[in-house]
Scaffold this active site. Structure first.
Site, mmCIF file in Angstrom:
data_model
loop_
_atom_site.group_PDB
_atom_site.id
_atom_site.type_symbol
_atom_site.label_atom_id
_atom_site.label_comp_id
_atom_site.label_asym_id
_atom_site.label_seq_id
_atom_site.Cartn_x
_atom_site.Cartn_y
_atom_site.Cartn_z
ATOM 1 N N ASP A 1 -0.270 11.083 0.030
ATOM 2 C CA ASP A 1 -0.780 12.002 0.379
ATOM 3 C C ASP A 1 -2.145 11.109 0.226
ATOM 4 O O ASP A 1 -2.335 10.457 0.491
ATOM 5 C CB ASP A 1 -0.973 12.533 -1.421
ATOM 6 C CG ASP A 1 -1.631 11.777 -2.976
ATOM 7 O OD1 ASP A 1 -0.692 10.417 -2.913
ATOM 8 O OD2 ASP A 1 -2.128 12.302 -3.670
ATOM 9 N N TRP B 1 0.884 -0.818 0.088
ATOM 10 C CA TRP B 1 0.282 -0.462 -0.444
ATOM 11 C C TRP B 1 0.934 1.174 -0.042
ATOM 12 O O TRP B 1 2.155 1.096 0.458
ATOM 13 C CB TRP B 1 -0.351 0.062 1.066
ATOM 14 C CG TRP B 1 -1.930 1.006 0.955
ATOM 15 C CD1 TRP B 1 -2.636 1.789 1.446
ATOM 16 C CD2 TRP B 1 -2.797 0.381 0.273
ATOM 17 N NE1 TRP B 1 -3.991 2.378 0.886
ATOM 18 C CE2 TRP B 1 -4.735 1.468 0.501
ATOM 19 C CE3 TRP B 1 -3.818 -0.501 -0.354
ATOM 20 C CZ2 TRP B 1 -5.554 0.978 -0.684
ATOM 21 C CZ3 TRP B 1 -5.131 -0.954 -1.424
ATOM 22 C CH2 TRP B 1 -5.295 -0.182 -1.625
ATOM 23 N N GLU C 1 -18.827 7.188 -4.615
ATOM 24 C CA GLU C 1 -17.832 7.775 -4.713
ATOM 25 C C GLU C 1 -17.161 8.939 -5.713
ATOM 26 O O GLU C 1 -16.709 9.925 -5.833
ATOM 27 C CB GLU C 1 -16.215 7.323 -4.426
ATOM 28 C CG GLU C 1 -14.800 7.736 -4.824
ATOM 29 C CD GLU C 1 -13.774 7.161 -4.518
ATOM 30 O OE1 GLU C 1 -13.528 6.473 -6.010
ATOM 31 O OE2 GLU C 1 -13.252 6.580 -3.955
ATOM 32 N N GLU D 1 -3.817 8.640 -2.082
ATOM 33 C CA GLU D 1 -2.724 7.109 -1.726
ATOM 34 C C GLU D 1 -1.844 7.420 -3.103
ATOM 35 O O GLU D 1 -1.309 5.734 -3.352
ATOM 36 C CB GLU D 1 -3.232 5.894 -1.817
ATOM 37 C CG GLU D 1 -4.592 6.763 -0.187
ATOM 38 C CD GLU D 1 -5.209 4.931 0.521
ATOM 39 O OE1 GLU D 1 -5.755 4.833 -0.455
ATOM 40 O OE2 GLU D 1 -4.831 5.385 1.527
ATOM 41 N N GLU D 2 -1.424 7.542 -4.250
ATOM 42 C CA GLU D 2 -0.845 8.194 -4.853
ATOM 43 C C GLU D 2 0.551 8.441 -5.279
ATOM 44 O O GLU D 2 1.458 7.706 -5.577
ATOM 45 C CB GLU D 2 -1.531 8.498 -6.196
ATOM 46 C CG GLU D 2 -2.848 7.918 -6.787
ATOM 47 C CD GLU D 2 -3.587 8.722 -7.475
ATOM 48 O OE1 GLU D 2 -4.728 7.316 -7.973
ATOM 49 O OE2 GLU D 2 -2.959 9.768 -7.940
#
Ligand SMILES: *[C@@H]1O[C@H](CO)[C@@H](O)[C@H](O)[C@H]1NC(C)=O
Ligand SMILES: *[C@@H]1O[C@H](CO)[C@@H](O)[C@H](O)[C@H]1NC(C)=O
Ligand SMILES: *[C@@H]1O[C@H](CO)[C@@H](O)[C@H](O)[C@H]1NC(C)=O
Ligand SMILES: *[C@@H]1O[C@H](CO)[C@@H](O)[C@H](O)[C@H]1NC(C)=O
Ligand SMILES: *[C@@H]1O[C@H](CO)[C@@H](O)[C@H](O)[C@H]1NC(C)=O
Ligand SMILES: *[C@@H]1O[C@H](CO)[C@@H](O)[C@H](O)[C@H]1NC(C)=O
Length: 493
Positions: free
Chosen positions: A202, A146, A427, A205-206
């Site tokens: 960030d 992750w 989302e 999550e990238e």
């Protein structure tokens, strides 16, 4: 407040309600926002264990990001999403919904456990494990690959817990705040003070680097942490020593007309809803329109708002044909390709919330300034806008704030347009035709709806002390304060 909704006006003025001109009757938007408020609150609660219908099997107080278990699988608990959801629930509790207190207690008890779960980011001995972004819903560590660590989580959790802890202190329950809240908050604050000057992922999550949203919410947490500690007879020396330096670093994200959301080698423009979220999650209702903290009514926040929103105008089919003065659907960042790179409900609502916050700030200070920096924002709404200071008694003030209110409502109307009739909010929605996409019943979408509408309704969060913490040191330094970390004792209410 001047944007008081018609339902309230009618209650205040029953004798003249029939004389209200047609154009001021409750609009479709008002009735949508009212009915969706119940759906969104319930939607968030449904995703919290142990009883939520969308959180089957989750431990007590654990907030799942979405009931979706495949394509995408969001059936985990994220520290960030959970803290933002609880901030919203605590706000609703403080506004009078006492039924939420049990859920708030369950969340806090769960966080006491989660803080000491060793995980791939580390453990509690040096605090590193607090930066782990997500856990399994039974509170065990998620051990898959992750983007970790993510350093906004501890800051957001500390801020949520301090909002409830401040309520306890103000209601004669200081000892409960000290036993049940402070140990968790102290770990999180120590983490922020120790690790703020290291890179991390960030909020999307990238990107590994430094993220505006992360640094902004970290600054807020340290500033209020200092006051919160004092009110308990404790201290947070790391808060005191690091907060000014975190604010100093925050200035590096400003390029003169917008926020460059990630300081990293990411090949992106930097325009990103990250920055809109940073401003709304560090909004202080007692603040002036300060540029240094990117307050919603600041010239910086408004200039950035325009550039971020404009970056989505030409790339989404559903935005085509809209005038520059009209709201459009907002995604994460224009280069996004995740799930096809679509608009997000929560980012479209963040664009609205920032403007509702700004309207509150102008109204409170009784004036509005248009500067060279914010002029393009205002001119896109009112073409005759000019730099100047306008008192709330002036016609220019009324015209500018009226246009901002209409623009803000436009973002909520887009959300209304693309929300299915049962009110369920996923989302994303399709850039081509607005069909809901990606994770269904996203907890964060519901939380974002609730806070945007609360601001529109005139319900504001508590202050975090911005007015005493907006002076930038003359020299920035990459510093750190070593913290100590203590396993929170079992919490009982
Ligand atoms: C700041 O960055 C934005 C986005 O990349 C860009 O459009 C803008 O021109 C930059 N502003 C300045 C003053 O460099
Ligand atoms: C608005 O007021 C500020 C603060 O007093 C001042 O610095 C600024 O020059 C004024 N702007 C205009 C256009 O008059
Ligand atoms: C709400 O409507 C959407 C779109 O029609 C559907 O996918 C979803 O299952 C519905 N949710 C519920 C709880 O009925
Ligand atoms: C906003 O106000 C309306 C009308 O009073 C109310 O029905 C709704 O629940 C409120 N929503 C939120 C999120 O505060
Ligand atoms: C650490 O802080 C210094 C001073 O603000 C800054 O130049 C540097 O980029 C920061 N690094 C990280 C990773 O936060
Ligand atoms: C923090 O701890 C590290 C590792 O124990 C040590 O090397 C460093 O000197 C400490 N820094 C401060 C400011 O105390």
């Amino acid at each position: 407040m001047f944007w008081l909704d018609l339902a309230t006006v009618t209650l205040l003025l029953p004798a003249v309600s029939s004389a209200v001109p047609h154009s001021r009757r409750a609009t479709g938007l008002d009735s949508f926002l009212q009915s969706e408020s119940s759906v969104a609150l319930q939607g968030a609660l449904d995703n919290i264990g142990p009883d939520g219908s969308g959180a089957q099997g989750a431990s007590s107080g654990i907030v799942v990001a979405s009931p979706s278990k495949s394509n995408p699988d969001y059936f985990y608990t994220w520290t960030r999403d959970s803290a933002m959801t609880l901030s919203m629930l605590i706000e609703q509790f403080l506004a009078g919904d006492t039924s939420l207190e049990t859920t708030i207690h369950q969340y806090i008890t769960a966080q006491a456990t989660l803080q000491s779960v060793s995980n791939p980011s580390g453990d509690l001995s040096n605090g590193a494990g607090l930066g782990e972004p997500k856990f399994n819903t039974d509170m065990t560590a998620f051990t898959g690959a992750w983007g970790r660590p993510q350093r906004d989580g501890p800051a957001l959790r500390a801020s949520a817990l301090m909002a409830y802890g401040t309520y306890l202190i103000n209601n004669g329950q200081t000892s409960l705040a000290k036993t049940n809240i402070w140990p968790i908050v102290e770990n999180d604050l120590n983490y922020v003070a120790q690790y703020w000057n290291q890179t991390g992922y960030d909020l999307w999550e990238e990107i590994q680097g430094s993220s505006f949203f992360t640094i902004a919410v970290q600054h807020r947490s340290l500033v209020s942490g200092s006051t919160f500690a004092q009110s308990l007879g404790e201290s947070c020396t790391g808060c005191d020593s690091q907060a000014p330096q975190v604010l100093c670093f925050l200035q590096d994200f400003w390029n003169g007309s917008s926020v460059i959301s990630n300081l990293a080698n990411d090949g992106r423009s930097g325009l990103d809803a990250n920055s809109l979220l940073g401003s709304i999650h560090t909004f202080d209702p007692n603040a002036q329109c300060d540029d240094t903290t990117f307050q919603p009514c600041s010239s910086r926040a408004l200039s950035n708002h325009k550039l971020v929103v404009d970056s989505f105008r030409s790339i989404y089919t559903i935005n085509s044909g809209k005038e520059a003065s009209e709201a459009v659907a907002v995604g994460r960042y224009p280069e996004d390709s995740y799930m096809g790179g679509n608009p997000w409900y929560l980012n479209t609502m963040a664009a609205a919330e920032l403007l509702y916050d700004a309207l509150y700030q102008w109204n409170k200070q009784g004036s509005l300034s248009v500067t060279q920096i914010s002029l393009p924002f205002f001119q896109s709404l009112v073409s005759s806008a000019a730099a100047g200071n306008y008192s709330s008694s002036s016609a220019t003030y009324s015209s500018l704030t009226g246009a901002v209110k209409t623009y803000a409502d436009g973002f909520m109307s887009i959300v209304e347009q693309y929300t299915p009739s049962n009110g369920s909010m996923s989302e994303q929605f399709s850039r081509d035709d607005g069909t809901p996409l990606s994770a269904s019943d996203l907890t964060w979408s519901y939380a974002a709806f609730m806070t945007a509408v609360a601001r529109r309704n005139g319900t504001m969060p508590g202050t975090w002390g911005e007015s005493g913490a907006n002076t930038v040191p003359t020299q920035c330094e990459g510093t750190s304060a070593n913290g100590t970390y203590v396993t929170p004792t079992a919490v009982s209410w």
